[in-house]
Write a protein that holds these residues in place. Sequence first.
Motif, PDB file in Angstrom:
ATOM      1  N   GLY A  79      -8.273   6.830   3.101  1.00 40.43           N
ATOM      2  CA  GLY A  79      -8.627   5.478   3.513  1.00 40.43           C
ATOM      3  C   GLY A  79     -10.125   5.217   3.465  1.00 40.43           C
ATOM      4  O   GLY A  79     -10.572   4.092   3.699  1.00 40.43           O
TER       5      GLY A  79
ATOM      6  N   SER B 201     -13.514   4.515   1.621  1.00 34.59           N
ATOM      7  CA  SER B 201     -13.790   3.883   0.330  1.00 34.59           C
ATOM      8  C   SER B 201     -14.890   4.575  -0.464  1.00 34.59           C
ATOM      9  O   SER B 201     -14.936   4.461  -1.684  1.00 34.59           O
ATOM     10  CB  SER B 201     -14.174   2.415   0.553  1.00 34.59           C
TER      11      SER B 201
ATOM     12  N   SER C 243       2.363  -0.020   6.134  1.00 34.54           N
ATOM     13  CA  SER C 243       1.502  -0.133   4.961  1.00 34.54           C
ATOM     14  C   SER C 243       0.035  -0.115   5.358  1.00 34.54           C
ATOM     15  O   SER C 243      -0.791   0.569   4.749  1.00 34.54           O
ATOM     16  CB  SER C 243       1.830  -1.424   4.206  1.00 34.54           C
ATOM     17  N   ARG C 244      -0.292  -0.865   6.404  1.00 35.50           N
ATOM     18  CA  ARG C 244      -1.686  -0.915   6.862  1.00 35.50           C
ATOM     19  C   ARG C 244      -2.140   0.460   7.357  1.00 35.50           C
ATOM     20  O   ARG C 244      -3.273   0.893   7.104  1.00 35.50           O
ATOM     21  CB  ARG C 244      -1.819  -1.950   7.967  1.00 35.50           C
TER      22      ARG C 244
ATOM     23  N   LYS D  47      -2.889   2.763   4.413  1.00 28.66           N
ATOM     24  CA  LYS D  47      -4.181   2.437   3.796  1.00 28.66           C
ATOM     25  C   LYS D  47      -5.336   3.000   4.604  1.00 28.66           C
ATOM     26  O   LYS D  47      -6.389   3.338   4.051  1.00 28.66           O
ATOM     27  CB  LYS D  47      -4.312   0.914   3.676  1.00 28.66           C
TER      28      LYS D  47
ATOM     29  N   ASP E 298       0.825  -1.209   0.000  1.00 28.67           N
ATOM     30  CA  ASP E 298       0.000   0.000   0.000  1.00 28.67           C
ATOM     31  C   ASP E 298       0.858   1.257   0.000  1.00 28.67           C
ATOM     32  O   ASP E 298       0.475   2.273  -0.580  1.00 28.67           O
ATOM     33  CB  ASP E 298      -0.936  -0.007   1.210  1.00 28.67           C
TER      34      ASP E 298
ATOM     35  N   SER F 115      -9.883   7.632  -1.592  1.00 28.99           N
ATOM     36  CA  SER F 115      -9.473   6.519  -0.729  1.00 28.99           C
ATOM     37  C   SER F 115      -7.961   6.449  -0.546  1.00 28.99           C
ATOM     38  O   SER F 115      -7.475   6.052   0.516  1.00 28.99           O
ATOM     39  CB  SER F 115      -9.984   5.193  -1.309  1.00 28.99           C
ATOM     40  N   SER F 116      -7.188   6.844  -1.562  1.00 32.85           N
ATOM     41  CA  SER F 116      -5.735   6.800  -1.414  1.00 32.85           C
ATOM     42  C   SER F 116      -5.220   7.865  -0.459  1.00 32.85           C
ATOM     43  O   SER F 116      -4.108   7.765   0.062  1.00 32.85           O
ATOM     44  CB  SER F 116      -5.059   6.975  -2.775  1.00 32.85           C
TER      45      SER F 116
END
Length: 633
Positions: A177, A179, A288-289, A292, A109, A173-174
């Motif tokens: 986070g 959606s 990474s998490r 995101k 991510d 979302s990028s």
Amino acid sequence: MRFLPLLWRYPAITITVLVFVGVLVLHASGTADLGRWIATGYVAVFVAWTLVGMVRDVLRGHVGLDILAVVAMVATLAVGEYIASIIIVLMLSGGEALEDFAGRRAKRDLSALLDRSPRIAHVLVHPETTESDDVRDVPVDQVSVDDVLLVRPSEIVPVDGTLLTATGTFDESSLTGESMPVTREAGGEVLSGAINGTRAVRIQAVRTSADSQYQQIVALVHEAEASHAPVVRLADRFAIPFTAVSLVLAGAAWAISGESARFAEVLVLATPCPLLIAAPVAFLGGLSRAAKAGVIMKGGAVLEQIARVRSAAFDKTGTLTQGRPELVDVRPTNGFDADELLQLAASAEQYSTHVLAEGIRRAAEQRGLPLHSAEEAREEATNGVVARIGGRVVVVGKPAYVSSHAPDTVRATLDVSQAAAYVCVDGRFAGVLVLADHPRPEAGSVVSWLRGNSVERIVMLTGDVGPTAESVAHQVGISEVHAELLPPEKVRLAAELHPRPVMMVGDGVNDAPVLAAADIGIAMGAKGATAAGDAADVVILVDSLAKVVDALSIGRHTLRVALTAIWIGIGLSVGLMVVAMTGVIPAVAGALVQELVDLATILYALRALSGPTSSLPPTTVRPLREGARESSG
């Protein structure tokens, strides 16, 4: 043919595999002595190369974890187990490829954020036209402020801008986070990195590429990727004890059995991979998490520190409150009328970065009052602003600050959650502008979660006056309040807070010093507070305090996974070494089993990419107190 790039990328693995196959062929063809000499020579070269790397690590202050592998290779050669020695070489050389694979998986991510960085912008040559083909494509770093850009369907917004089209739908979302696509109206801000919906829109650039939201995120991601501090600390913490235990077990097996081969059979099962690979993979997965989820952490050291937070400090305005105060009353005095007071104050507040200034300027614009330029202006951080407008000296700010310019200043009576900007003109008190800034609806739930999850002390550090600060603190569940603070006082109080580590959450330029001074500084960066974001260790890309809970949850889960992966590897290795002391595990079989232990720990470390999400209790804001209050901007 598709495997050729892999062979060139990892030459040590390729050479080791070729040597291994050649030695096996020679062994099977009856020329085992030749195979032994080839294996011995190759392993000796590899040992020398590894020792050089270990010496470099020691000179940098890091314990060389490969000492176990070096001793195991030398021991297996000494007792004639040359095939086992080559398997150990294959394990060490293959560690690089395994780390690359796991690392790419863990930071997918983070990599996705970098790969999606905008590169081209469509600048409208004639902004007044509606023809979508009247454009000039330029590199994104050549876009200037006020350029009008065309963003086609499904394209990435190249720079931060103001929407000129009536409406537009964007996937953010990028950045955040979240959606679900968001809809913006004309005049709304559109952030770089967002993906446009199904219709072309026009935006006017408000920042260059370097200053835009997405490029700030990319810079933070690069900084996060470059940090490996906690991995080194974890490795050093376990390396010496594990090495000592392994050598003791191997030596004991030799002493008890009287067979030197037993030393090698035990030692081939001592694997350093849980420390060398599994822990770094876990931290990359956590970073990474977090990315995101809309939380950028500046390196693995931040993950480890935030997992251990025991005290939390919050700024008030824009952090615990919504940070968008609205003008609710204008109270002129000494012969000034309401529009004149608001116009003068808003003209002076053009030169202020305080959150109340934005509300005052916005109110003046909504009433159609033009703002005047100042001949000169200066801002006293956290106190107020002084501007010379049309030959008149206008001072806007806190009551104590305005009183120093106009002794006839009178404090206003305010309701709960209200704040006031006091105004004087040419040394005369001119009146008060009353604004309301309510607590964030999620603030009470965040404070409640922290209190129930091992954060022992929660305080508010604010520059606002006591009554307003205490009112907001009461509503969100904070009992310890320090009000009317200047930035140096915030820094001092943050340094004195115990227990440690201390987390400070804030936004805005004035919070930058205390964010930098805290053990962990968290900036609410959704509104582009660049100075605060630069000073902070964690930047929240979503305008929600709930992401603080996500940051702590991800940090704790990541550290737990990293430590568990290490203990799984150490536990399996020690258990297998104890079994090998009896002689039931040959050296070759032990070297192969060690590979399985490595794989198990690395696969477990990838659990940092997932895990339980924090669940906040229902949103709670405590009832407002009754009674009159005083406040300041």
